[in-house]
Motif scaffolding. Structure first.
Motif, PDB file in Angstrom:
ATOM      1  N   SER A 178       0.814  -1.221   0.000  1.00 53.26           N
ATOM      2  CA  SER A 178       0.000   0.000   0.000  1.00 53.26           C
ATOM      3  C   SER A 178       0.849   1.273   0.000  1.00 53.26           C
ATOM      4  N   GLU A 204      -6.103   6.982   2.398  1.00 55.31           N
ATOM      5  CA  GLU A 204      -6.217   5.599   1.944  1.00 55.31           C
ATOM      6  C   GLU A 204      -6.090   4.609   3.093  1.00 55.31           C
ATOM      7  N   ASN A 223      -2.681  11.722   0.659  1.00 56.80           N
ATOM      8  CA  ASN A 223      -3.423  10.642   0.014  1.00 56.80           C
ATOM      9  C   ASN A 223      -3.301   9.343   0.796  1.00 56.80           C
ATOM     10  N   TYR A 248      -5.528  10.401  -5.435  1.00 53.85           N
ATOM     11  CA  TYR A 248      -6.375   9.726  -4.445  1.00 53.85           C
ATOM     12  C   TYR A 248      -7.603   9.121  -5.118  1.00 53.85           C
ATOM     13  N   ASN A 269      -9.455   4.142   4.536  1.00 52.71           N
ATOM     14  CA  ASN A 269     -10.243   3.250   3.678  1.00 52.71           C
ATOM     15  C   ASN A 269      -9.829   1.797   3.868  1.00 52.71           C
ATOM     16  N   LYS A 293      -4.340   1.709  -3.734  1.00 52.47           N
ATOM     17  CA  LYS A 293      -5.251   2.557  -2.973  1.00 52.47           C
ATOM     18  C   LYS A 293      -5.668   1.944  -1.651  1.00 52.47           C
ATOM     19  N   ALA A 294      -5.555   0.627  -1.525  1.00 60.22           N
ATOM     20  CA  ALA A 294      -5.874  -0.097  -0.292  1.00 60.22           C
ATOM     21  C   ALA A 294      -5.449  -1.537  -0.504  1.00 60.22           C
TER      22      ALA A 294
END
Length: 304
Positions: free
Chosen positions: A88, A280, A276, A116, A283, A94-95
């Motif tokens: 990551s 993330e 960002n 992002y 998330n 992004k995840a």
């Protein structure tokens, strides 16, 4: 009878421990041959990179030395969830989630653009995680997935490690994927237009015969391999600080390390990257909490 038994013994397949021992010896034997390249290279660090592209397959092999004892490398990199904290850091991830089902671990990396994006707007790259070998003097782990973004296929990540005499570890990291006909057309169009100025780390002969940095798919695979390799190093470095400080240490160090190679790896200013990654992370934690609720739908996304 004794001769028959001896023949059967000699013909018996090697055990897993014997195979691992052979792999460990082979990797350790590689060290002297690449040592000059680890000492003198364009990275300015003990890293050696080799790559090739052939019949739709692009692959990168990286060798390097981590200033971490082997037991730490082995214990940390054999844990599937830790690979989410590693991957990551990559600007396009992004995840990431790690989930076990029926004795098999799956690491899902949500691959998107450099800016992002919530994971729902990214492509869920599903990789089966496997510890191939975990011995006192050898570690081998593999991640593989059949389908990737932009219709790429056969994504493979492999890491091997052995101890060195001075309390350091010798690492072999490889990354590859395959492009089908449709993917090849789309990717070639991308690198001929939007990404025409992007380059990798290897040099090839240019149209005028002079050395030039590799471009296209091979350059992209090299950039991604280096990003993942540096993420591995950052993850291990961060284990030296208290747990609550590790995330900030990882993202700051990863940016600084990639910033050493601005032509290949710089995409964002540091402040934007850090912001960002903090978003993330939230998330990713939400995905982890809702792991039993099923996968997040994703879309295809290009490399940054």
């Amino acid at each position: 009878m004794i001769l028959v038994l001896a023949a059967l013994f000699l013909a018996a397949p090697a055990s897993a421990d014997e195979v691992s021992s052979g792999a460990a010896k082979a990797l350790l034997a590689k060290y002297p041959s690449v040592l000059p390249k680890l000492q003198h290279n364009l990275f300015g660090a003990p890293i050696y990179l080799d790559s090739f592209e052939n019949k739709g397959t692009a692959e990168v092999d990286m060798y390097g030395v981590f200033n971490h004892p082997f037991h730490q490398v082995k214990d940390a990199l054999a844990v599937p969830a830790n690979w989410c904290d590693i991957t990551s850091l990559h600007i396009n991830i992004k995840a990431c989630t790690a989930k076990q089902s029926g004795g098999t671990w799956q690491v899902t990396m949500y691959s998107g653009r450099k800016y992002y994006q919530p994971p729902g707007d990214a492509y869920p790259l599903k990789l089966a995680f496997r510890v191939v070998a975990q011995q006192p003097d050898y570690l081998s782990v593999a991640l593989q997935g059949d389908q990737g973004p932009l219709r790429t296929k056969d994504h493979r990540i492999r890491l091997e490690a052995v101890p060195l005499d001075d309390g350091k570890s010798f690492i072999h990291f490889s990354y590859s994927y395959r492009t089908g006909t449709m993917a090849t057309m789309a990717i070639k169009s991308y690198f001929a237009t939007i990404a025409r100025d992007k380059v990798g780390f290897s040099t090839v002969a240019g149209q005028d015969g002079r050395p030039t940095l590799v471009t296209g798919v091979r350059g992209a695979v090299e950039r991604n391999a280096v990003r993942y390799y540096l993420a591995l190093e950052c993850f291990l470095d961060a284990l030296q600080v208290p747990e609550k400080e590790r995330f900030e240490r990882r993202i700051s160090e990863w940016y600084d390390m990639t910033a050493r190679y601005p032509r290949q790896l710089k995409e964002l200013e540091k402040n934007e990257y850090l912001t960002n990654k903090r978003r993330e992370l939230q998330n990713q934690l939400a995905l982890k909490k809702a792991a039993g609720a099923g996968p997040v739908a994703g879309k295809n996304n290009e490399e940054s």
